[in-house]
Design a protein around this motif. Structure first.
Motif, mmCIF file in Angstrom:
data_model
loop_
_atom_site.group_PDB
_atom_site.id
_atom_site.type_symbol
_atom_site.label_atom_id
_atom_site.label_comp_id
_atom_site.label_asym_id
_atom_site.label_seq_id
_atom_site.Cartn_x
_atom_site.Cartn_y
_atom_site.Cartn_z
ATOM 1 N N SER A 440 0.843 -1.195 0.000
ATOM 2 C CA SER A 440 0.000 0.000 0.000
ATOM 3 C C SER A 440 0.878 1.245 0.000
ATOM 4 C CB SER A 440 -0.992 -0.028 1.165
ATOM 5 O OG SER A 440 -0.450 0.619 2.281
ATOM 6 N N GLU A 441 2.050 1.125 0.655
ATOM 7 C CA GLU A 441 3.041 2.218 0.600
ATOM 8 C C GLU A 441 3.446 2.483 -0.847
ATOM 9 O OE1 GLU A 441 5.996 3.881 2.612
ATOM 10 O OE2 GLU A 441 4.032 4.546 3.272
ATOM 11 N N GLN A 442 3.654 1.354 -1.541
ATOM 12 C CA GLN A 442 4.082 1.428 -2.938
ATOM 13 C C GLN A 442 3.014 2.131 -3.773
ATOM 14 O OE1 GLN A 442 7.132 0.092 -3.749
ATOM 15 N NE2 GLN A 442 6.836 1.246 -5.620
ATOM 16 N N THR A 443 1.749 1.703 -3.478
ATOM 17 C CA THR A 443 0.632 2.302 -4.210
ATOM 18 C C THR A 443 0.599 3.793 -3.936
ATOM 19 O OG1 THR A 443 -0.529 0.255 -3.795
ATOM 20 C CG2 THR A 443 -1.847 2.076 -4.635
ATOM 21 N N LEU A 444 0.737 4.090 -2.641
ATOM 22 C CA LEU A 444 0.695 5.501 -2.259
ATOM 23 C C LEU A 444 1.808 6.276 -2.947
ATOM 24 C CD1 LEU A 444 -0.219 5.663 1.510
ATOM 25 C CD2 LEU A 444 -1.432 6.626 -0.413
ATOM 26 N N GLN A 445 2.991 5.624 -2.961
ATOM 27 C CA GLN A 445 4.145 6.280 -3.581
ATOM 28 C C GLN A 445 3.865 6.540 -5.065
ATOM 29 O OE1 GLN A 445 6.988 7.208 -1.881
ATOM 30 N NE2 GLN A 445 7.496 8.287 -3.744
ATOM 31 N N THR A 446 3.233 5.521 -5.698
ATOM 32 C CA THR A 446 2.917 5.674 -7.120
ATOM 33 C C THR A 446 1.947 6.833 -7.315
ATOM 34 O OG1 THR A 446 3.144 3.302 -7.275
ATOM 35 C CG2 THR A 446 2.129 4.405 -9.144
ATOM 36 N N ILE A 447 0.925 6.851 -6.433
ATOM 37 C CA ILE A 447 -0.051 7.945 -6.533
ATOM 38 C C ILE A 447 0.668 9.264 -6.299
ATOM 39 C CG2 ILE A 447 -2.076 8.976 -5.448
ATOM 40 C CD1 ILE A 447 -2.980 6.106 -4.780
ATOM 41 N N PHE A 448 1.489 9.235 -5.262
ATOM 42 C CA PHE A 448 2.254 10.422 -4.862
ATOM 43 C C PHE A 448 3.067 10.953 -6.045
ATOM 44 C CE2 PHE A 448 5.655 12.256 -2.034
ATOM 45 C CZ PHE A 448 4.806 13.047 -1.279
ATOM 46 N N ASP A 449 3.720 9.980 -6.722
ATOM 47 C CA ASP A 449 4.605 10.382 -7.810
ATOM 48 C C ASP A 449 3.846 10.783 -9.066
ATOM 49 O OD1 ASP A 449 6.912 10.237 -6.429
ATOM 50 O OD2 ASP A 449 7.368 8.177 -6.977
ATOM 51 N N SER A 450 2.636 10.202 -9.216
ATOM 52 C CA SER A 450 1.923 10.539 -10.446
ATOM 53 C C SER A 450 0.936 11.680 -10.240
ATOM 54 C CB SER A 450 1.234 9.293 -10.996
ATOM 55 O OG SER A 450 0.474 8.692 -9.983
ATOM 56 N N MET A 451 0.974 12.299 -9.076
ATOM 57 C CA MET A 451 0.113 13.465 -8.851
ATOM 58 C C MET A 451 0.488 14.541 -9.868
ATOM 59 S SD MET A 451 -1.943 13.344 -6.207
ATOM 60 C CE MET A 451 -2.029 14.641 -5.024
ATOM 61 N N PRO A 452 -0.514 15.165 -10.471
ATOM 62 C CA PRO A 452 -0.190 16.178 -11.490
ATOM 63 C C PRO A 452 0.186 17.495 -10.839
ATOM 64 C CG PRO A 452 -2.553 15.988 -11.240
ATOM 65 C CD PRO A 452 -1.957 15.036 -10.261
ATOM 66 N N GLY A 453 1.090 17.433 -9.921
ATOM 67 C CA GLY A 453 1.518 18.651 -9.263
ATOM 68 C C GLY A 453 2.726 18.361 -8.398
ATOM 69 N N LEU A 454 3.225 19.401 -7.773
ATOM 70 C CA LEU A 454 4.417 19.265 -6.942
ATOM 71 C C LEU A 454 3.945 19.086 -5.508
ATOM 72 C CD1 LEU A 454 5.261 20.678 -9.539
ATOM 73 C CD2 LEU A 454 6.884 22.003 -8.234
ATOM 74 N N LEU A 455 4.280 17.928 -4.952
ATOM 75 C CA LEU A 455 3.777 17.624 -3.629
ATOM 76 C C LEU A 455 4.959 17.506 -2.685
ATOM 77 C CD1 LEU A 455 1.037 17.019 -2.381
ATOM 78 C CD2 LEU A 455 1.388 14.633 -2.880
ATOM 79 N N SER A 456 4.854 18.118 -1.521
ATOM 80 C CA SER A 456 5.954 18.005 -0.564
ATOM 81 C C SER A 456 5.415 18.086 0.847
ATOM 82 C CB SER A 456 6.966 19.134 -0.779
ATOM 83 O OG SER A 456 6.368 20.360 -0.446
ATOM 84 N N PHE A 457 6.165 17.495 1.746
ATOM 85 C CA PHE A 457 5.827 17.585 3.161
ATOM 86 C C PHE A 457 7.048 18.114 3.892
ATOM 87 C CE2 PHE A 457 6.151 14.966 7.199
ATOM 88 C CZ PHE A 457 5.533 15.945 7.961
ATOM 89 N N LYS A 458 6.857 19.256 4.546
ATOM 90 C CA LYS A 458 7.960 19.854 5.294
ATOM 91 C C LYS A 458 7.653 19.753 6.777
ATOM 92 C CE LYS A 458 7.375 22.945 2.214
ATOM 93 N NZ LYS A 458 7.044 24.226 1.629
ATOM 94 N N ASN A 459 8.681 19.480 7.576
ATOM 95 C CA ASN A 459 8.417 19.412 9.007
ATOM 96 C C ASN A 459 8.614 20.786 9.635
ATOM 97 O OD1 ASN A 459 11.143 19.824 9.343
ATOM 98 N ND2 ASN A 459 11.588 17.735 9.984
#
Ligand code: ADP
Length: 926
Positions: A440-459
């Motif tokens: 499911s991590e992999q799936t999420l990563q795939t979704i994450f990577d194929s998002m049509p935008g720049l996605l980031s998480f900053k702490n």
């Protein structure tokens, strides 16, 4: 009390040797041996006790040799009496205990008692037995009682090793023993003074010697009984056994006594005896029957403490067993050196599919594949301390299948051997869950990577914890290069700015949406639209910010383009308007407002199209065509705010949506009033030109006809003609020539005027001078007509005298032409209100009212019979008017009282000093 009898007792069974001894019992106290003169001379009864005592009793000398030993020595250590007495007893002492033993001997040698000294004696089989000594000196001799406490020691050790809490018990027991010892010591001290040394055995011994009779009463008990149960010996002897024995143990005791009576030797029979205080103590019995005496010789040991220790141990073992098997996880103990399973619990048994018996002793390599052990294994645990955790350790089932476990191993000393206790949890489910999580991590990563935008998480420390591929791609970097790095490192220039937004979100806990900002990338500047949302952990604490950015560069470009177009549209000189399908205006540009005389779009938006055109009658066909064909081009009368109409040139079209449905109407328009006027002018000009050509042809033809007529007459009749006739013909030709010249001059003059090439030759002249010049010219052509002159004496004025003369000639010619020969022409030159006014008045037909305003226009001729019969092309008054006007003056015609016309024109009177002023004025006028 039994009478003194001689009994012979033979110890039988086991390794015990038969030792024939006799003990005598005297009347009174059978064991009153206070008068005995030493061990050698001890009574026979004492000898029997000496023989049956469970304690190891001995007589030794201070040189280190046993002199006398009871049979318990043989049974305990396995040597024969001879072997025991042949060597120094120190030879049997454990090397580590020799020093202590020596010390004890020296204390005894100095006539001190040694109580509770402990050392180890080597047995025949090589093992050592722990002995606890109670010894008293007697001159050069040592009287000693030793008890084999090896078992107790073992318990203690086992307890100390495995069950810490038992230590406490042992300690208590030790204390108890000390207490008893102290009491005993005290007692011994008391008795030693009065009792014979031989009795010391009985008194010293912790063993409870007795002679129970078959009548159910004791015949003899030693002092240990008093100490153990708390009764006086008299009390014991007078109480029946059944009263002393625990009710639960009575039956077994009666049965045991019966069997002893039948000749059985009892070893280690256990029952409980009531103490004086009502409590019970466990006693362990050894007994033999002496049928001749109707008594038994019996020795009991108080094993209450050991029993309770045993019970505790059993209980602890049960508890542990329960814990082992109650554990939800598999448990096994592995002997590290042997590499075998030495213990397992039920859970492990069923996990592996073996029975406990099968598992016990099984090599560990059958539980785990050897390579697995080598890789993750037990080896490191060998002799190690602490814990070891191994994940996904493979286990082998009995059926050959495998499964993973999570193992926690701890080094222990199990039954004296280095071992590992391992708790194993079946990790199949966890592993599966882990794999599912990974997937499911992999799936999420795939979704994450194929998002049509720049996605980031900053702490909260401004570090990018995660970024998707697109984020990395936009910077021309790898995700790995970005994750874990602070924002300021990745965006040296804009990082600060971005962080401000992040902080705002973190501190307020509110999302920040639609931030539009530029981003410098290797390919140039990209525009991003970013939404920032606070990121919370499961407790709701904000731990960072999630940023999602979409590339809006294209949109920005389109917006910019739109802005340019919008500005082009709004600044266009064409009026542009958009209306919805209800024909209401939704957009107008500046030019539209200007053309229609409005100032603000608010005045027109929402209003109907109809309000901006002449009427519905004109609009209806336009709308029909527009809606039917999608466009319409043409002219339409438009209405201004003030109600005035103007000509509009329109290009209109219907705007369709993506599905082809009409959504709006667009019109661009131009005010073509001026163009229309120009067109009309051109039309008029071309009309005039046509007329001119016609008139000019006609006018030119007239002199040409004259020339030709007279020329032919002259040619044909030359010789027959008289001089006068010839003269007349030639003068007609001359007249026609003059007329032709004047005609051509008029045309040339008009041409010059049209091309704007009228040049004034200004000079200061007498205002009457042009009049004189005109009359002079007129007279050169015609001498008959009466001209009446009225010229005032005036100051000189600045004017082009020649041109003013030309005007006067035109007016005089017309006056002459349109009036009868006998009518005089009045010519006047006066000054009226700063102007030089010239007048030429005739008595002709005058100008009809309808033509009055037009006669000064080019080519205009009054169209009536009278006027038309006369030559002319309608240019004279036009030329005159032009000349007057370039002088800054005016020209007009008015009817003359009594008939005829008065043509007047005025020229501003300008002094010499005003010359410059007039020049500039004239320039402007020209
Ligand atoms: P034309 O060459 O035809 O005389 P003008 O420009 O001089 O052209 O005059 C324009 C018209 O004005 C004439 O055709 C004529 O009909 C009318 N007109 C001019 N002067 C007189 C006048 N004195 N009396 C009557 N009609 C006149």
């Amino acid at each position: 009390m039994a009478d003194a009898k001689m009994v012979k007792r033979k110890i039988a069974g086991g390794a015990q040797q038969a030792v024939g001894k006799y003990i005598s019992s005297t009347t009174g106290d059978p064991l009153d041996i206070t008068s005995a003169g030493g061990v050698e001379g001890s009574t026979e009864g004492l000898t029997i006790f000496f023989d049956v005592a469970l304690d190891l009793l001995c007589l030794a000398n201070t040189d280190g040799y046993f002199l006398k030993l009871n049979p318990a020595w043989e049974t305990t250590l396995g040597y024969t009496m001879d072997e025991l007495t042949a060597v120094q007893f120190l030879d049997f002492v454990h090397p580590d205990d020799v020093a202590g033993t020596m010390e004890a001997i020296s204390e005894l040698a100095s006539q001190q008692k040694v109580i509770d000294f402990v050392n180890r004696y080597r047995s025949k089989d090589g093992t050592y037995r722990w002995l606890q000594w109670r010894s008293a000196p007697s001159g050069d001799l040592i009287i000693a009682a030793a008890r084999d406490i090896t078992e107790q020691k073992r318990f203690e050790e086992e307890q100390a090793q495995s069950f810490g809490h038992l230590e406490e018990l042992v300690r208590e027991r030790t204390k108890e023993l000390e207490r008893i010892n102290e009491e005993l010591t005290e007692s011994i001290r008391e008795r030693v003074k009065s009792e014979a040394r031989a009795e010391s055995f009985l008194n010293l011994s912790l063993d409870m010697f007795s002679m129970p009779g078959f009548d159910g009463y004791f015949k003899y008990v030693n002092p240990a009984w008093e100490r153990t149960l708390g009764y006086t010996r008299e009390e014991i002897l007078s109480t029946s056994l059944t009263e002393l024995i625990h009710p639960d143990d009575r039956d077994s005791t009666v049965e045991e006594i019966r069997e002893i009576g039948a000749g059985k030797e009892t070893m280690n029979f256990r029952n409980r005896y009531r103490c004086k205080d009502g409590s019970y103590r466990w006693l362990s019995w050894s007994a033999v029957n002496v049928p001749e005496e109707q008594v038994m010789f019996a020795v009991a040991q108080d094993i209450t403490d050991m029993k309770s220790a045993e019970l505790d141990v059993a209980e602890s073992k049960d508890e542990l067993e329960a814990i082992y098997n109650g554990l939800g996880d598999g448990l096994m103990v592995v002997d590290v050196e042997a590499g075998t399973v030495v213990r397992s619990n039920h859970v492990l048994d069923s996990m592996l599919g073996y029975s406990q018996e099968e598992l016990t002793g099984m090599p560990i390599t059958r539980v785990h594949p050897p390579e697995e052990l080598q890789q993750k294994g037990w080896e490191v645990e060998k002799g190690g301390k602490g814990m070891k955790h191994v994940q996904d350790l493979i286990c082998l089932r009995k059926d050959g299948s495998t499964f993973p476990v999570d193992m926690t191993g701890t080094s222990i000393n199990y039954k004296g051997r280095p071992s590992v206790v391992a708790i194993m949890k079946d990790a199949t489910e966890r592993k599966k869950a882990g794999e599912a999580l990974k997937a499911s991590e992999q799936t999420l990563q795939t979704i994450f990577d194929s998002m049509p935008g720049l996605l980031s998480f900053k702490n909260r420390d401004n570090v990018i914890v995660r970024a998707n591929k697109m984020f990395a791609d936009s910077l021309g970097m790898q995700v790995e290069e970005i994750e874990g790095r602070p924002l300021s490192e990745i965006f040296p220039d804009q990082g600060e700015e971005y962080w401000k937004d992040d902080l705002e979100v973190i501190e307020s806990g509110k999302p920040k949406l639609g931030i539009e900002e530029p981003l410098d990338t290797p390919e140039g500047t990209t525009w991003l639209r970013t939404d920032m949302v606070p990121y919370r952990d499961t407790d709701g604490e904000i731990i960072g910010v999630v940023g999602f950015s979409v590339d809006i560069t294209e949109r920005k470009r389109a917006e910019e383009e739109l802005r340019l177009k919008e500005s082009a549209i709004s600044t266009s000189i064409n009026g542009i308007a958009i209306a919805d399908m209800e024909r209401r205006l939704t957009y107008v540009n500046g030019a539209f407002l200007e053309l229609h005389g409005y100032e603000s779009p608010d005045e027109v938006l929402g209003r109907e199209i109809l309000e901006f055109v002449k009427d519905e009658r004109e609009l209806a066909p336009v709308m029909n065509e527009l809606l039917e064909t999608g466009s319409w081009v043409g002219e339409l009368k438009s209405k201004r705010k003030d109600g005035l109409l103007f000509d509009g040139q329109f290009t209109t079209s219907v705007i369709l949506d993506e599905r082809g449905n009409p959504v709006a109407m667009l019109a661009t328009m131009l005010d073509i009033t001026e163009r229309k006027r120009a067109e009309e002018l051109i039309k008029k000009n071309s009309e005039e030109l046509k007329n001119l050509i016609e008139i000019a042809a006609h006018e030119l033809r007239h002199p040409a006809t004259v020339f030709r007529g007279y020329a032919q007459i002259l040619i044909s009749n030359w010789e027959d003609m008289d001089r006068e006739t010839i003269q007349d013909a030639l003068s007609r030709i001359d007249e026609a020539t003059t007329r032709l010249i004047r005609l051509v001059d008029s045309l040339l003059e008009t041409s010059r005027i049209e091309r704007g090439k009228i040049d004034l030759s200004l000079s200061e002249v007498d205002p009457a001078a042009p009049v004189r010049l005109a009359i002079e010219e007129f007279r050169s052509r015609e001498s008959d007509r009466e001209l009446r002159l009225n010229c005032a004496a005036l100051d000189k004025e600045i004017m082009d005298a020649e041109k003013v003369k030309q005007v006067l000639v035109i007016l005089i010619d017309n006056a002459v032409k349109y009036s009868d020969e006998e009518c005089p022409i009045d010519i006047e030159c006066v000054k009226v209100e700063g102007e030089i006014v010239y007048r030429v008045a005739d008595l002709g037909p005058g100008i009809p009212d309808k033509d009055r305003g037009c006669i000064f226009e080019r080519f205009y001729q009054v169209a009536d019979v009278l006027h038309h019969s006369l030559p002319g092309i309608g240019l004279g008054l036009y030329i005159a008017k032009t000349i007057v006007e370039v002088h800054g003056g005016w020209i007009s015609e008015e009817p003359r009282d009594g008939g005829g016309s008065v043509f007047s024109f005025g020229i501003p009177a300008v002094r010499e000093s005003d010359h410059a002023q007039i020049v500039s004025y004239l320039r402007v006028a020209g």
